[in-house]
Design a protein around this motif. Sequence first.
Motif, PDB file in Angstrom:
ATOM      1  N   TRP A 168       0.856  -1.118   0.141  1.00  0.00           N
ATOM      2  CA  TRP A 168      -0.040   0.006  -0.056  1.00  0.00           C
ATOM      3  C   TRP A 168       0.914   1.322  -0.045  1.00  0.00           C
ATOM      4  O   TRP A 168       1.979   1.294   0.686  1.00  0.00           O
ATOM      5  N   ILE A 169       0.424   2.430  -0.903  1.00  0.00           N
ATOM      6  CA  ILE A 169       1.042   3.502  -0.520  1.00  0.00           C
ATOM      7  C   ILE A 169       0.288   4.368   0.295  1.00  0.00           C
ATOM      8  O   ILE A 169      -0.966   4.537   0.370  1.00  0.00           O
ATOM      9  N   PRO A 170       0.879   4.896   1.459  1.00  0.00           N
ATOM     10  CA  PRO A 170       0.341   5.714   2.446  1.00  0.00           C
ATOM     11  C   PRO A 170      -0.127   6.944   2.115  1.00  0.00           C
ATOM     12  O   PRO A 170       0.103   7.671   1.167  1.00  0.00           O
ATOM     13  N   ASP A 171      -1.284   7.445   2.257  1.00  0.00           N
ATOM     14  CA  ASP A 171      -1.950   8.733   2.330  1.00  0.00           C
ATOM     15  C   ASP A 171      -1.337   9.897   3.208  1.00  0.00           C
ATOM     16  O   ASP A 171      -1.328  10.923   2.585  1.00  0.00           O
ATOM     17  N   HIS A 172      -0.869   9.600   4.415  1.00  0.00           N
ATOM     18  CA  HIS A 172      -0.213  10.634   5.231  1.00  0.00           C
ATOM     19  C   HIS A 172       1.031   9.650   5.863  1.00  0.00           C
ATOM     20  O   HIS A 172       0.834   8.815   6.215  1.00  0.00           O
ATOM     21  N   THR A 173       2.040  10.555   6.030  1.00  0.00           N
ATOM     22  CA  THR A 173       3.206  10.031   6.601  1.00  0.00           C
ATOM     23  C   THR A 173       3.562  10.963   7.830  1.00  0.00           C
ATOM     24  O   THR A 173       3.757  12.391   7.323  1.00  0.00           O
ATOM     25  N   THR A 174       4.075  10.839   9.046  1.00  0.00           N
ATOM     26  CA  THR A 174       4.661  11.820   9.936  1.00  0.00           C
ATOM     27  C   THR A 174       5.731  10.870  10.667  1.00  0.00           C
ATOM     28  O   THR A 174       5.708   9.658  10.974  1.00  0.00           O
ATOM     29  N   GLY A 175       6.567  11.873  11.256  1.00  0.00           N
ATOM     30  CA  GLY A 175       7.821  11.329  12.070  1.00  0.00           C
ATOM     31  C   GLY A 175       9.019  10.778  11.581  1.00  0.00           C
ATOM     32  O   GLY A 175       8.821  11.056  10.180  1.00  0.00           O
ATOM     33  N   GLU A 176       9.842  10.656  12.272  1.00  0.00           N
ATOM     34  CA  GLU A 176      11.013  10.318  11.531  1.00  0.00           C
ATOM     35  C   GLU A 176      11.849   8.840  12.247  1.00  0.00           C
ATOM     36  O   GLU A 176      11.373   8.588  13.242  1.00  0.00           O
ATOM     37  N   GLY A 177      12.610   7.998  11.300  1.00  0.00           N
ATOM     38  CA  GLY A 177      13.182   6.870  11.975  1.00  0.00           C
ATOM     39  C   GLY A 177      12.025   5.883  12.473  1.00  0.00           C
ATOM     40  O   GLY A 177      10.894   5.672  11.920  1.00  0.00           O
ATOM     41  N   ILE A 178      12.676   5.527  13.786  1.00  0.00           N
ATOM     42  CA  ILE A 178      11.508   4.334  14.450  1.00  0.00           C
ATOM     43  C   ILE A 178      10.317   5.083  14.963  1.00  0.00           C
ATOM     44  O   ILE A 178       9.309   4.290  15.077  1.00  0.00           O
ATOM     45  N   ASP A 179      10.083   6.491  14.795  1.00  0.00           N
ATOM     46  CA  ASP A 179       8.936   6.785  15.221  1.00  0.00           C
ATOM     47  C   ASP A 179       8.015   7.279  14.094  1.00  0.00           C
ATOM     48  O   ASP A 179       6.992   7.899  14.167  1.00  0.00           O
ATOM     49  N   THR A 180       8.382   6.910  12.893  1.00  0.00           N
ATOM     50  CA  THR A 180       7.374   7.246  11.690  1.00  0.00           C
ATOM     51  C   THR A 180       6.118   6.435  11.707  1.00  0.00           C
ATOM     52  O   THR A 180       6.106   5.285  12.267  1.00  0.00           O
ATOM     53  N   VAL A 181       5.356   7.340  11.494  1.00  0.00           N
ATOM     54  CA  VAL A 181       3.807   6.553  11.362  1.00  0.00           C
ATOM     55  C   VAL A 181       3.110   6.859   9.892  1.00  0.00           C
ATOM     56  O   VAL A 181       3.369   8.113   9.450  1.00  0.00           O
ATOM     57  N   TRP A 182       2.764   5.735   9.355  1.00  0.00           N
ATOM     58  CA  TRP A 182       2.029   5.712   8.147  1.00  0.00           C
ATOM     59  C   TRP A 182       0.394   5.510   8.235  1.00  0.00           C
ATOM     60  O   TRP A 182       0.005   4.860   9.092  1.00  0.00           O
ATOM     61  N   ALA A 183      -0.397   6.468   7.484  1.00  0.00           N
ATOM     62  CA  ALA A 183      -1.657   6.484   7.621  1.00  0.00           C
ATOM     63  C   ALA A 183      -2.174   6.051   6.190  1.00  0.00           C
ATOM     64  O   ALA A 183      -1.841   6.383   5.102  1.00  0.00           O
ATOM     65  N   TYR A 184      -3.044   4.974   6.089  1.00  0.00           N
ATOM     66  CA  TYR A 184      -3.831   4.460   5.132  1.00  0.00           C
ATOM     67  C   TYR A 184      -5.191   4.435   5.112  1.00  0.00           C
ATOM     68  O   TYR A 184      -5.833   4.093   5.853  1.00  0.00           O
ATOM     69  N   ASP A 185      -5.786   4.980   3.944  1.00  0.00           N
ATOM     70  CA  ASP A 185      -7.281   5.136   3.839  1.00  0.00           C
ATOM     71  C   ASP A 185      -7.888   4.372   2.919  1.00  0.00           C
ATOM     72  O   ASP A 185      -7.441   4.198   1.548  1.00  0.00           O
ATOM     73  N   LEU A 186      -8.803   3.401   3.096  1.00  0.00           N
ATOM     74  CA  LEU A 186      -9.480   2.519   2.217  1.00  0.00           C
ATOM     75  C   LEU A 186     -10.247   3.487   0.938  1.00  0.00           C
ATOM     76  O   LEU A 186     -10.826   4.522   1.570  1.00  0.00           O
ATOM     77  N   LYS A 187     -10.164   2.902  -0.159  1.00  0.00           N
ATOM     78  CA  LYS A 187     -10.930   3.759  -1.159  1.00  0.00           C
ATOM     79  C   LYS A 187     -12.182   3.181  -1.466  1.00  0.00           C
ATOM     80  O   LYS A 187     -12.997   3.922  -2.151  1.00  0.00           O
TER      81      LYS A 187
END
Length: 222
Positions: free
Chosen positions: A185-204
Motif C-alpha cells: 500500500w501507498i500511504p496517504d499520510h506520513t509523519t515522524g522520522e526513523g523508528i517514530d515514523t507513522v503511516w496512515a492508509y485510507d481505504l478507497k
Amino acid sequence: MVSKALVAESPAPLAQGSPEEPSRRRQWGLLATGAVGGVLVALYAVVTPFLAPALRKVCLPFVPATSAQIQNVLKMLQGRSGSLADIGSGDGRVVIAAAKMGFKAVGYELNPWLVWYSRYRAWRDGVHHNTKFYISDLWKVSFSHYTNVVIFGVPQMMPQLEKKLKEELESNARIIACRFPFPCWIPDHTTGEGIDTVWAYDLKCPRGSESKSLETTPATES
C-alpha cells in the motif's frame, strides 16, 4: 593408682543424636523443595506469556511505544471519529491516549498480564468507560466494525495483515501503521522520522467490492 589414672584419662562416651533430628532434616528438605518449586512455577506463569509469542511463526513482541510514536498516532487521528482498535495493544498506552481524545478504543493483546495492567491503567486514568481490552489472537478477530485501526507490527506479519484488513474494513476506515509500513500500500499520510515514523492508509472502496483496495505500489520490472 595406675588403674585410677587410666579410668580418668579414658574418653567419655559419645552422646547419641536425638531421634528427632532425621525427621527435622526431612521436613526442612521438603520445605526447601516446595519453596524452589513454587518459585519456578511463579516464574513460569509470569514469563511464559511474554515468551510464547516468540514461538509463533509470526510473532508480535511487546515493545513499549515511545512518546513520539504516540503523539504521531494521535496526529493521524485528528479529525477522525468512530471506533478504534489497537492490534497488539501491549500496556494499553495507545488505547488510553485515544480514549482521552474521545474515541471508543479497544485493545487486542495476547499477553494476559499486559491486558490486566492495561485495564488498571485505564481505570487509574479515568478512561475505563471508553476502553476495553481483550486477550485475543489478532488472526482470530474480525475488525470489520472499526473505522480506525492502529498496528505496531513487524515485517513478517505485514503482508498477511494487509490482506486481512483489506477484506474486513469498510471504505471509510483508516489504518495507522507504526515502526513498519505495509509492503504494497501507498500511504496517504506520513509523519515522524526513523523508528517514530507513522503511516496512515485510507481505504478507497466499500467492503465486498471486487475492486476494493488501497492504492498499491506498482510492480517493478526485473
